[in-house]
Design a protein around this motif. Structure first.
Motif, short mmCIF file in Angstrom:
data_model
loop_
_atom_site.label_atom_id
_atom_site.label_comp_id
_atom_site.label_asym_id
_atom_site.label_seq_id
_atom_site.Cartn_x
_atom_site.Cartn_y
_atom_site.Cartn_z
N VAL A 156 46.56 58.20 44.59
CA VAL A 156 45.56 57.13 44.55
C VAL A 156 46.23 55.79 44.25
O VAL A 156 45.96 54.77 44.90
CB VAL A 156 44.48 57.43 43.49
N VAL A 157 47.14 55.79 43.28
CA VAL A 157 47.84 54.57 42.90
C VAL A 157 48.71 54.06 44.04
O VAL A 157 48.73 52.87 44.36
CB VAL A 157 48.69 54.81 41.64
N TYR B 242 52.83 53.61 56.15
CA TYR B 242 52.21 52.32 56.45
C TYR B 242 53.05 51.58 57.50
O TYR B 242 52.53 50.96 58.42
CB TYR B 242 52.10 51.47 55.18
N VAL C 54 48.64 54.83 47.39
CA VAL C 54 47.95 54.52 48.65
C VAL C 54 47.20 53.21 48.55
O VAL C 54 47.06 52.48 49.56
CB VAL C 54 47.00 55.67 49.03
N THR C 55 46.72 52.86 47.36
CA THR C 55 45.98 51.61 47.20
C THR C 55 46.86 50.42 47.56
O THR C 55 47.93 50.24 46.99
CB THR C 55 45.49 51.45 45.75
N PRO C 56 46.45 49.61 48.53
CA PRO C 56 47.29 48.48 48.97
C PRO C 56 47.59 47.50 47.85
O PRO C 56 46.71 47.13 47.09
CB PRO C 56 46.44 47.82 50.07
N GLY C 57 48.85 47.13 47.75
CA GLY C 57 49.28 46.15 46.77
C GLY C 57 50.42 45.32 47.36
O GLY C 57 50.58 45.26 48.58
N THR D 174 46.42 61.49 41.01
CA THR D 174 46.46 60.14 40.43
C THR D 174 47.56 59.31 41.06
O THR D 174 47.36 58.13 41.38
CB THR D 174 46.68 60.22 38.91
#
Length: 203
Positions: A11-12, A162, A14-17, A8
Motif C-alpha cells: 500500500v505504501v 510504473y 504503490v501509492t504515488p509519491g 502494508t
C-alpha cells in the motif's frame, strides 16, 4: 514475514509519491532504461533511512524539532528545484525520441536525493518496522534489516513496473508536442504539490 507487513508495504509503495513521479518523468524523458535507473536510485535512497532507524537516528529526528525541520526544508527546496527544472526542460526531463540521461551517476544522485531528503520516510521506518520485530526476540536487528530489504525490493519492483507502463505509451507521447508540454507542466505541478505537502507535514 507476516501478511500484514506485505500488505502494508505494498500500500505504501504503490501509492504515488515523489519516487513514482520521478520514475515516470525519467521514463517518458529517456525510455525504459532511464526509468529503471530512476527506480533503482529511489530505492537506494531508502538505505540511509533504514540505517537511521536501526542505529536510533530516527529517534533524534522524532525528538528534535530543529533536526526534523532542517531535513524537511532541504527536501522541500529540492522538490521545488525539481519542479522548476522540469518546467524549464532541464535536468534531463524533456521527452525526446533518442535522448539519454547525461550520465548514470547523475541520474542515480538525482533519484537518491528524492528519497533521501524526506524525513517522513525515516519516521515511517521508525514507527513501522518495530511493529513486526520483537525487540526481545533473537536476531532482532537481522530481522529488521531483512524486512527493510523486502521493503526496498518491493519498492524497486513497483517503481520499475510504473516505468514499464510509462514506456509503453512513450512513443505516443513523443510524437505529440502538446502532450509533451502538458506532461512537463503536470510533472512540475506534481513536484510542487509534493513539496507543499512535505512543507505542511509535522513530525
Amino acid at each position: 514475514m507476516s501478511l500484514a507487513f506485505l500488505v502494508t508495504t505494498l500500500v505504501v509503495v504503490v501509492t504515488p509519491g515523489t519516487g513514482v513521479v520521478h520514475t515516470l518523468a525519467a521514463t517518458l524523458s529517456h525510455g525504459r532504461r532511464a526509468g529503471t535507473v530512476a527506480a533503482f536510485a529511489c530505492t537506494l535512497g531508502i538505505v540511509p533511512h533504514v540505517l537511521a532507524t536501526v542505529t536510533g537516528l530516527a529517534a533524534l529526528l522524532n525528538a528534535s524539532a530543529a533536526a526534523f525541520q532542517a531535513v524537511k526544508y532541504a527536501g522541500v527546496a529540492y522538490l521545488l528545484y525539481m519542479a522548476w527544472a522540469t518546467l524549464r526542460g532541464k535536468e534531463g526531463i524533456t521527452v525526446e525520441q533518442d535522448g539519454a540521461p547525461a550520465t548514470a551517476p547523475q541520474a542515480i544522485v538525482r533519484g537518491v536525493l528524492i528519497n533521501l531528503l524526506n524525513p517522513k520516510l525515516t519516521i515511517f521506518f521508525f514507527a513501522f518496522l518495530p511493529q513486526f520485530v520483537s525487540p526481545d526476540g533473537p536476531h532482532a536487528l537481522l530481522r529488521m534489516l531483512g524486512l527493510s530489504g523486502v521493503f526496498m525490493l518491493l519498492t524497486f519492483v513497483v517503481f520499475a513496473l510504473y516505468g514499464v507502463l510509462a514506456a509503453s505509451v512513450r512513443d505516443h507521447v513523443i510524437s505529440r508536442p502538446k502532450v509533451m508540454a502538458w506532461l512537463r507542466r503536470s510533472f512540475a505541478g506534481s513536484f510542487l504539490a509534493l513539496g507543499a505537502k512535505l512543507a505542511c507535514t509535522a513530525r
